[in-house]
Write a protein that holds these residues in place. Structure first.
Motif, PDB file in Angstrom:
ATOM      1  N   TRP A  48      -0.914  -5.738  -5.017  1.00  0.00           N
ATOM      2  CA  TRP A  48      -0.698  -7.041  -4.420  1.00  0.00           C
ATOM      3  C   TRP A  48       0.322  -7.833  -5.216  1.00  0.00           C
ATOM      4  O   TRP A  48       0.185  -8.022  -6.424  1.00  0.00           O
ATOM      5  CB  TRP A  48      -2.008  -7.822  -4.379  1.00  0.00           C
ATOM      6  N   GLY A  64      -3.276   3.434  -3.834  1.00  0.00           N
ATOM      7  CA  GLY A  64      -4.015   2.215  -3.521  1.00  0.00           C
ATOM      8  C   GLY A  64      -3.145   1.007  -3.324  1.00  0.00           C
ATOM      9  O   GLY A  64      -1.916   1.080  -3.348  1.00  0.00           O
ATOM     10  N   ASN A  65      -3.789  -0.128  -3.123  1.00  0.00           N
ATOM     11  CA  ASN A  65      -3.090  -1.379  -2.870  1.00  0.00           C
ATOM     12  C   ASN A  65      -2.491  -1.952  -4.148  1.00  0.00           C
ATOM     13  O   ASN A  65      -3.072  -1.841  -5.216  1.00  0.00           O
ATOM     14  CB  ASN A  65      -4.053  -2.430  -2.311  1.00  0.00           C
ATOM     15  N   GLN A 106       0.865  -1.179   0.000  1.00  0.00           N
ATOM     16  CA  GLN A 106       0.000   0.000   0.000  1.00  0.00           C
ATOM     17  C   GLN A 106       0.899   1.224   0.000  1.00  0.00           C
ATOM     18  O   GLN A 106       1.849   1.300   0.792  1.00  0.00           O
ATOM     19  CB  GLN A 106      -0.902  -0.006   1.236  1.00  0.00           C
ATOM     20  N   HIS A 107       0.591   2.146  -0.868  1.00  0.00           N
ATOM     21  CA  HIS A 107       1.407   3.352  -1.000  1.00  0.00           C
ATOM     22  C   HIS A 107       2.882   2.998  -1.187  1.00  0.00           C
ATOM     23  O   HIS A 107       3.770   3.631  -0.605  1.00  0.00           O
ATOM     24  CB  HIS A 107       1.226   4.259   0.220  1.00  0.00           C
TER      25      HIS A 107
END
Lengths: 312, 312
Positions: free
Chosen positions: B291, B288-289, B118-119
């Motif tokens: 992954w 945002g995320n 995240q970020h």
């Protein structure tokens, strides 16, 4: 299997048998090819708007796998649009649909002009067709004939032409500077390597440059991004890009002509397929003929801007 | 259109409905995914020999087009093997055949471990599944629900893993040095840019290095050339390559561990997808995320070497 079968493999449709269909075919891409075949044009700039134009490279078959790999590994510099179906077959390209009227196509005649290279040097620079170098495989007496052997070993590649996105820039009121000044786009050798493939090693990326106001760069990127088959969005931009690309002097391009850069503007660089670099710089000397072309016809499958003038 | 239709678009086949088929499915790639789903493994090295392994990146849908372009423009560094069919759908990848048993697949559970960013920073480094971050779209009450909105906006990418060609090198009696010394392959940041795509700008190519006798380089190139989906042949080789790539000290790799280079040997460099670079270096902060995963299952379509250990 008869000799005829050998010389006319299934699916091979010589252009001559469909001569009569010319009158009913009016696609602009087909017309451009017919005009090229009959030596009515020497440049395809502005021809067949709405069809993608391509660069042509013809290689001995024994090097074609390496060039194919070069394209696959460097799709932005060498965007592959089509490849001939069989070595020695000048009538068919794949994928199907790559040529709008495949029933009437001959890679040896359907380009306005060709250059022929041997041992890395041009031996014919304004060749109207390749028939003297690549005789018709249907008319050679035997597969063992020397000419036939030579004719059967060539493979043709069509690669996307970089001029396609300029129409889109102009339509977005981002007309390239060199179109306003009426000169050739400035081009530069960079220090960015093309990823090598087989015999094709040591090549460096060539870029073209168009100056834009700094605030317009993101819009310029967005306009050219969709042109995947013709180099797409810029590789770099801004004044710091010169050091990153290894460009010493913006006003001394390696090819083309310099353009003025106004105050508040920054240079924007696109990767360019500089075909001459491929077969002069890259191709090992003494390894046979390499055929290049100058100006080609439209392709049916891809719709992009019109007009180009690859001047090698 | 009913709510159920919205939540279960045609063609979406949740993994749960085929649980019963597990006993009849024994493909090693499927078994590796099942073991991952049940948290029985944490590394896929040596699993599913004969199947290609992949890196996984999951991005918010609004950035997925840019990453897709990044892959298309840099196929050697980012060899794209698969992409999820719809944003928010964790059950389907395309092209079909990319996953050997598509009727029983969930990208959120079928990898051994995940990292969640995240970020630009990891917020979970040994995550066993992504269910807390990506709830099941079938069970959320409404498309307007906050979790559903978040769940529906993710897109998954599978990219080829570089370890695949090492088996081929070993089979050709060209075992990579780091396998002999039992250390991680040395990796280096280079000055070669990845061609930018949208938000993904400023990335530099990462290379891995394996030393070989100078006379073996052409054989090494030939052995790894066919591995198009996993970086293929080297990008450069020889001592002069260090200056060209911008590598200051061969014994001080940026990642991995150094290996000895014997007399008469030269370094050989391959482009590597260093996934962490993509989502740490490239991904803009505060967007945002992102992954990432660590270790994945076999894919059915591509046959390459086994085993890898992407250690980010």
């Amino acid at each position: 299997m008869t000799k005829d079968t050998l010389l006319n493999p299934p699916g091979l449709q010589p252009s001559a048998i469909t001569e009569s269909s010319k009158t009913t075919t009016t696609l602009p891409s087909h017309q451009a090819r017919l005009d090229s075949r009959h030596n009515l044009i020497t440049n395809t700039s502005g021809l067949a708007p709405g069809y993608l134009q391509a660069n042509l490279l013809i290689l001995p078959a024994r090097y074609s796998q390496d060039f194919h790999q070069l394209c696959l590994r460097n799709p932005v510099a060498c965007p592959l649009l089509g490849i001939s179906r069989q070595p020695g077959n000048p009538y068919h390209m794949q994928p199907s649909g790559c040529i709008t009227t495949p029933e009437d196509f001959d890679i040896r005649t359907d380009c306005p002009l060709y250059r022929v290279y041997q041992h890395g040097k041009p031996i014919a620079t304004h060749q109207k067709n390749l028939l003297p170098f690549w005789p018709d495989p249907r008319h050679t007496p035997s597969p063992q004939h020397e000419d036939t052997e030579r004719a059967e070993e060539y493979v043709s590649f069509l690669n996307g032409c970089s001029y396609s996105f300029e129409s889109a820039l102009t339509a977005a009121t981002l007309t390239p500077r060199h179109q306003i000044t009426g000169c050739l786009v400035p081009m530069y050798r960079t220090t960015i390597p093309l990823l090598p493939a087989g015999i094709f090693t040591g090549a460096r990326t060539v870029v073209s440059m168009r100056p834009y106001p700094a605030h317009a760069v993101e819009r310029v990127r967005a306009v050219t991004r969709p042109f995947l088959a013709t180099h797409g969005e810029p590789v770099d931009w801004g004044w710091e890009a010169l050091a990153r690309l290894g460009i010493a002097d913006l006003q001394a391009p390696d090819f083309g002509e310099p353009v003025p850069v106004e105050e508040g503007e920054v240079p924007v660089f696109w990767v360019r397929m500089f075909l001459v670099c491929v077969f002069v710089t890259l191709f090992p000397r003494g390894k046979g003929n390499v055929w290049g072309m100058w100006g080609l016809h439209g392709l049916g499958k891809f719709v992009c801007g019109s007009g180009w003038g690859f001047s090698c």
